[in-house]
Scaffold this active site. Structure first.
Site, PDB file in Angstrom:
ATOM      1  N   GLU A 202      26.354   3.475   9.580  1.00  0.00           N
ATOM      2  CA  GLU A 202      26.623   4.656   9.940  1.00  0.00           C
ATOM      3  C   GLU A 202      27.968   5.030   9.324  1.00  0.00           C
ATOM      4  O   GLU A 202      28.665   3.956   9.216  1.00  0.00           O
ATOM      5  CB  GLU A 202      26.794   5.060  11.359  1.00  0.00           C
ATOM      6  CG  GLU A 202      25.159   5.078  11.838  1.00  0.00           C
ATOM      7  CD  GLU A 202      24.955   5.633  13.311  1.00  0.00           C
ATOM      8  OE1 GLU A 202      26.023   5.278  14.203  1.00  0.00           O
ATOM      9  OE2 GLU A 202      24.077   6.335  13.825  1.00  0.00           O
TER      10      GLU A 202
ATOM     11  N   HIS B 253      31.276  17.657  16.390  1.00  0.00           N
ATOM     12  CA  HIS B 253      30.112  17.487  15.161  1.00  0.00           C
ATOM     13  C   HIS B 253      30.100  18.793  14.354  1.00  0.00           C
ATOM     14  O   HIS B 253      30.163  19.945  15.050  1.00  0.00           O
ATOM     15  CB  HIS B 253      28.922  17.420  15.917  1.00  0.00           C
ATOM     16  CG  HIS B 253      27.711  16.949  14.975  1.00  0.00           C
ATOM     17  ND1 HIS B 253      27.207  17.612  14.054  1.00  0.00           N
ATOM     18  CD2 HIS B 253      27.245  15.711  14.697  1.00  0.00           C
ATOM     19  CE1 HIS B 253      26.374  16.955  13.140  1.00  0.00           C
ATOM     20  NE2 HIS B 253      26.468  15.887  13.742  1.00  0.00           N
TER      21      HIS B 253
ATOM     22  N   ARG C 171      32.997  14.211   7.774  1.00  0.00           N
ATOM     23  CA  ARG C 171      32.748  15.126   8.890  1.00  0.00           C
ATOM     24  C   ARG C 171      33.841  15.921   9.162  1.00  0.00           C
ATOM     25  O   ARG C 171      33.795  17.128   9.607  1.00  0.00           O
ATOM     26  CB  ARG C 171      32.269  13.959   9.999  1.00  0.00           C
ATOM     27  CG  ARG C 171      31.602  14.626  11.353  1.00  0.00           C
ATOM     28  CD  ARG C 171      31.480  13.592  12.329  1.00  0.00           C
ATOM     29  NE  ARG C 171      30.057  13.150  12.138  1.00  0.00           N
ATOM     30  CZ  ARG C 171      29.457  12.543  13.113  1.00  0.00           C
ATOM     31  NH1 ARG C 171      29.913  12.368  14.342  1.00  0.00           N
ATOM     32  NH2 ARG C 171      28.239  12.403  13.147  1.00  0.00           N
TER      33      ARG C 171
ATOM     34  N   HIS D 144      31.499  17.254  21.019  1.00  0.00           N
ATOM     35  CA  HIS D 144      30.381  16.086  20.857  1.00  0.00           C
ATOM     36  C   HIS D 144      30.799  14.865  21.865  1.00  0.00           C
ATOM     37  O   HIS D 144      30.000  14.421  22.503  1.00  0.00           O
ATOM     38  CB  HIS D 144      30.286  15.567  19.604  1.00  0.00           C
ATOM     39  CG  HIS D 144      29.296  14.817  19.214  1.00  0.00           C
ATOM     40  ND1 HIS D 144      27.919  14.874  19.679  1.00  0.00           N
ATOM     41  CD2 HIS D 144      29.109  13.460  18.692  1.00  0.00           C
ATOM     42  CE1 HIS D 144      26.965  14.035  19.126  1.00  0.00           C
ATOM     43  NE2 HIS D 144      27.562  13.158  18.776  1.00  0.00           N
TER      44      HIS D 144
ATOM     45  N   ARG E 208      36.502   7.974  17.626  1.00  0.00           N
ATOM     46  CA  ARG E 208      35.506   7.057  17.910  1.00  0.00           C
ATOM     47  C   ARG E 208      34.549   6.590  16.900  1.00  0.00           C
ATOM     48  O   ARG E 208      34.064   7.677  15.949  1.00  0.00           O
ATOM     49  CB  ARG E 208      34.546   7.809  18.923  1.00  0.00           C
ATOM     50  CG  ARG E 208      33.430   6.948  19.452  1.00  0.00           C
ATOM     51  CD  ARG E 208      32.190   7.664  20.104  1.00  0.00           C
ATOM     52  NE  ARG E 208      31.633   8.858  19.492  1.00  0.00           N
ATOM     53  CZ  ARG E 208      30.293   9.016  19.478  1.00  0.00           C
ATOM     54  NH1 ARG E 208      29.465   8.356  19.904  1.00  0.00           N
ATOM     55  NH2 ARG E 208      29.809  10.032  18.641  1.00  0.00           N
TER      56      ARG E 208
HETATM   57  C1  FAD Z   1      23.408  14.448  21.145  1.00  0.00           C
HETATM   58  C2  FAD Z   1      24.064  13.180  21.286  1.00  0.00           C
HETATM   59  C3  FAD Z   1      23.878  12.087  20.378  1.00  0.00           C
HETATM   60  C4  FAD Z   1      24.867  10.755  20.622  1.00  0.00           C
HETATM   61  N1  FAD Z   1      24.239   9.764  19.877  1.00  0.00           N
HETATM   62  C5  FAD Z   1      24.881   8.564  20.101  1.00  0.00           C
HETATM   63  C6  FAD Z   1      24.476   7.390  19.544  1.00  0.00           C
HETATM   64  O1  FAD Z   1      23.818   7.538  18.614  1.00  0.00           O
HETATM   65  N2  FAD Z   1      25.167   6.376  19.840  1.00  0.00           N
HETATM   66  C7  FAD Z   1      26.118   6.112  20.740  1.00  0.00           C
HETATM   67  O2  FAD Z   1      26.652   5.138  20.921  1.00  0.00           O
HETATM   68  N3  FAD Z   1      26.688   7.316  21.420  1.00  0.00           N
HETATM   69  C8  FAD Z   1      26.135   8.559  21.180  1.00  0.00           C
HETATM   70  N4  FAD Z   1      26.306   9.749  21.929  1.00  0.00           N
HETATM   71  C9  FAD Z   1      27.388   9.368  23.077  1.00  0.00           C
HETATM   72  C10 FAD Z   1      26.502   8.541  24.078  1.00  0.00           C
HETATM   73  O3  FAD Z   1      25.262   9.238  24.397  1.00  0.00           O
HETATM   74  C11 FAD Z   1      27.315   9.114  25.512  1.00  0.00           C
HETATM   75  O4  FAD Z   1      28.731   8.719  25.137  1.00  0.00           O
HETATM   76  C12 FAD Z   1      26.749   7.930  26.588  1.00  0.00           C
HETATM   77  O5  FAD Z   1      25.505   8.080  26.905  1.00  0.00           O
HETATM   78  C13 FAD Z   1      27.577   8.238  27.780  1.00  0.00           C
HETATM   79  O6  FAD Z   1      26.797   7.538  29.114  1.00  0.00           O
HETATM   80  P1  FAD Z   1      27.334   7.828  30.482  1.00  0.00           P
HETATM   81  O7  FAD Z   1      26.597   6.949  31.318  1.00  0.00           O
HETATM   82  O8  FAD Z   1      28.962   7.588  30.326  1.00  0.00           O
HETATM   83  O9  FAD Z   1      26.998   9.191  30.704  1.00  0.00           O
HETATM   84  P2  FAD Z   1      25.871  10.196  31.089  1.00  0.00           P
HETATM   85  O10 FAD Z   1      24.843   9.326  30.116  1.00  0.00           O
HETATM   86  O11 FAD Z   1      26.127  11.646  30.494  1.00  0.00           O
HETATM   87  O12 FAD Z   1      25.285  10.268  32.470  1.00  0.00           O
HETATM   88  C14 FAD Z   1      26.109  11.024  33.378  1.00  0.00           C
HETATM   89  C15 FAD Z   1      25.517  10.932  34.593  1.00  0.00           C
HETATM   90  O13 FAD Z   1      26.452  11.193  35.726  1.00  0.00           O
HETATM   91  C16 FAD Z   1      25.792  12.226  36.543  1.00  0.00           C
HETATM   92  N5  FAD Z   1      26.918  13.165  37.079  1.00  0.00           N
HETATM   93  C17 FAD Z   1      27.907  13.809  36.551  1.00  0.00           C
HETATM   94  N6  FAD Z   1      28.567  14.650  37.320  1.00  0.00           N
HETATM   95  C18 FAD Z   1      28.213  14.349  38.422  1.00  0.00           C
HETATM   96  C19 FAD Z   1      28.591  14.617  39.880  1.00  0.00           C
HETATM   97  N7  FAD Z   1      29.459  15.402  40.052  1.00  0.00           N
HETATM   98  N8  FAD Z   1      27.754  13.905  40.930  1.00  0.00           N
HETATM   99  C20 FAD Z   1      26.626  13.323  40.627  1.00  0.00           C
HETATM  100  N9  FAD Z   1      26.269  12.884  39.421  1.00  0.00           N
HETATM  101  C21 FAD Z   1      27.150  13.350  38.315  1.00  0.00           C
HETATM  102  C22 FAD Z   1      24.892  13.178  35.824  1.00  0.00           C
HETATM  103  O14 FAD Z   1      24.067  13.639  36.443  1.00  0.00           O
HETATM  104  C23 FAD Z   1      24.543  11.913  34.909  1.00  0.00           C
HETATM  105  O15 FAD Z   1      23.354  11.280  35.746  1.00  0.00           O
HETATM  106  C24 FAD Z   1      25.645  10.785  21.792  1.00  0.00           C
HETATM  107  C25 FAD Z   1      25.757  11.772  22.504  1.00  0.00           C
HETATM  108  C26 FAD Z   1      24.877  13.009  22.212  1.00  0.00           C
HETATM  109  C27 FAD Z   1      25.263  14.105  23.414  1.00  0.00           C
END
Ligand code: FAD
Length: 531
Positions: free
Chosen positions: A113, A241, A288, A349, A384
């Site tokens: 990428e 994005h 981008r 994003h 990032r």
């Molecule tokens: C469309 C898209 C494509 C992406 N593609 C990539 C990729 O290809 N590669 C990559 O490395 N990254 C990618 N990213 C970024 C990556 O997906 C995220 O940074 C990562 O998944 C975040 O994981 P996390 O566990 O921190 O949070 P999340 O997976 O967002 O989980 C957050 C959790 O916290 C919970 N939560 C939030 N607030 C509260 C609250 N007050 N009380 C209880 N629960 C709460 C939510 O319900 C959820 O369960 C992408 C992001 C998006 C949006």
């Protein structure tokens, strides 16, 4: 009601689940998720997860790429830790059951990428995040020590403040004892006491009008920790994005892949005129960040809410053949991309900053860890590198788990915490007071604190935010607790942190671009051109 667990984890994405699975052999674990446990940013990740797997790739090359992307604002030690532990963390995922695509020769089919000098992105078709989410959740659901509470919203983390003590940001001995959690089904606030708490609440995309993030991404964890007087850093660096589908009725915004521009689609103004050549000689194929800034500038000039991506000159059959999903999606909202232009808008994003943590995911508050998008480890610096975020979550959840298991036996529950008080609150019967404030907030952030900023725009944003803050705090004190009012309050805190940190950065660097510090533009363009 009081509940007690050794470990409380807030969030069911990659960061929360991988941490929970690693600590579960050392005690009882409660994971809360404010929605369905599957609804996370993790499940939407398409590209994949970056890791060094084979030669000719090396840790040194991945480290260098990460530092270049971050405009050298990264913490070199954290970058080294993350990258050198990447291979082992991928093995963890595979051991849990995640499957990554392989070539016919049996090697991982690694993608490359923007910004990566080697092929190193592991993927599962084009839905890597979905695969990771499903596998980790299935593992957590069958673990006897893990309880998952869906539709449970963490409201505040518990500290000495909830014992009646004065807690200030300068105090070095703040401790976390768990969290107040609203059971959305019953509207009752539970006191969940924990020896160790992990915040893994994901991103903040919904502070902006357009975002690729799911609706759960409202920066709750960052806001909670900030209110509890914990340290938060680097919030000015928000990745956008450039081309999401403009469809105000839909959240999250549907992504229009950059490959469509690679295929020949051209960006145009509302009047149908090409504009990218004014910003970069590569036109619509510029990198981008340059494209995102150009679109933002054109939207500011026209006062419009989007620009267009024109595919009408492309071969109709080839277009549909190459981009069936985009064709179908646009058609579903009445846009035939072979005969009409696609309205597109940059969308928030990823947030590079968050809760400040050390190399073991420890926040500035004792017994409180953070991991994933809500945490600021120092890995990303000012921008990032693609596919480094899933990796960061795995590495620091693993390290936080190691540290938590080491300390857990020395920590006691704090039984003196009082239960939530409902005193003096009434049901808020006017949702408009909340929904309109959310819209106002998103508009002001998108207009003044988006891709291109200036001192004047930031000042204006802060002045308007002050009004929203006062109104919301007033409403919050009087209202019976609801998810909507909590999310609004959290979004306002996050907006404040972004604006304040953007005001403090007296330069254009990485994702923070200010019209008042233009000297850096040519350097940024040179660097971005290399991505
Ligand atoms: C469309 C898209 C494509 C992406 N593609 C990539 C990729 O290809 N590669 C990559 O490395 N990254 C990618 N990213 C970024 C990556 O997906 C995220 O940074 C990562 O998944 C975040 O994981 P996390 O566990 O921190 O949070 P999340 O997976 O967002 O989980 C957050 C959790 O916290 C919970 N939560 C939030 N607030 C509260 C609250 N007050 N009380 C209880 N629960 C709460 C939510 O319900 C959820 O369960 C992408 C992001 C998006 C949006």
């Amino acid at each position: 009601m009081k509940r007690k667990y050794d470990f409380l984890v807030v969030g069911t994405g990659i960061a929360g689940l991988s941490y929970a699975l690693k600590v579960a052999d050392a005690g009882s674990v409660c994971i809360v998720s404010k929605a369905d446990a599957k609804e996370t940013a993790t499940r939407y990740a398409q590209g994949g997860i970056a890791a060094v797997m084979y030669t000719p790739d090396t840790y040194e090359k991945h480290i260098k790429d990460t530092m270049i992307a971050g405009d050298d604002l990264n913490d070199p030690e954290i970058v080294r830790i993350t990258i050198t532990e990447s291979t082992d963390r991928i093995k963890d995922l595979i051991d849990w059951g995640v499957s990554f695509d392989k070539t016919k020769a049996g090697r991982f089919d690694l993608g490359r990428e923007g910004g990566h000098s080697e092929y190193r992105v592991l993927h599962h078709k084009d839905n890597t995040g979905y695969e990771i989410q499903n596998v980790l959740l299935a593992q957590a659901l069958k673990h006897p020590n893990i309880e998952i509470l869906e539709n449970h919203f963490a409201v505040e983390i518990l500290t000495q403040h909830h014992l009646g003590e004065k807690v200030t940001r300068s105090r070095k001995d703040i401790e976390c004892y768990g969290a107040y959690v609203l059971n959305i089904n019953t509207n009752i606030v539970d006191t969940i006491l924990a020896k160790v708490t992990m915040i893994a609440t994901g991103g903040i995309g919904n502070v902006y009008s357009s975002t690729t993030n799911p609706t759960v991404a409202t920066g709750d964890g960052i806001a909670m920790v900030y209110r509890a007087k914990g340290l938060v850093e680097n919030m000015e660096f928000i990745q956008f994005h450039p081309t999401a589908l403009y469809n105000p009725k839909e959240k999250p915004n549907f992504l229009i892949t950059e490959a469509l521009r690679g295929f020949g689609a051209i960006l145009k103004t509302l009047k149908g005129q090409e504009f990218m050549h004014k910003y970069d000689r590569r036109g619509s194929l510029a990198p981008r960040d340059i494209v995102a800034r150009a679109i933002d500038t054109e939207m500011k000039i026209s006062g419009g809410e989007h620009v267009y991506l024109d595919c009408r000159h492309l071969n109709k059959n080839e277009l549909i053949d190459h981009f069936p999903t985009i064709y179908a999606k646009c058609l579903s909202i009445g846009i035939d991309i072979t005969t009409s232009m696609i309205p597109v808008v940059p969308a928030a994003h990823y947030v590079c900053g968050g809760i400040k943590v050390d190399e073991f995911g420890r926040s500035s508050i004792k017994q409180l860890y953070a991991s994933g998008e809500c945490a600021y480890t120092g890995l990303h610096g000012a921008n990032r590198l693609a596919s480094n975020s899933l990796l960061e979550s795995l590495v620091f959840s693993h390290r936080a788990a190691l540290d938590s298991k080491n300390v857990i036996s020395k920590i006691q529950f704090n039984d003196r915490i009082r239960d939530w008080s409902y005193e003096g609150t009434v049901l808020n019967e006017e949702m408009i007071l909340i929904t309109q404030s959310i819209k106002d907030l998103q508009t002001l952030m998108s207009s003044y604190v988006g891709i291109v900023r200036s001192n004047l725009r930031l000042k204006r944003a802060m002045d308007r935010l002050e009004i929203l803050y006062k109104e919301t705090e007033d409403l919050f004190k009087k209202s019976i607790l609801s998810v909507d009012i909590c999310e609004l309050r959290n979004l306002i805190s996050v907006a404040y942190l972004i604006i304040k940190m953007a005001m403090g950065r007296k330069e254009s660097r990485g994702l923070h671009y200010s019209l008042d510090y233009p000297r850096y533009i040519s350097e940024i363009n040179t660097y971005q051109s290399e991505l």
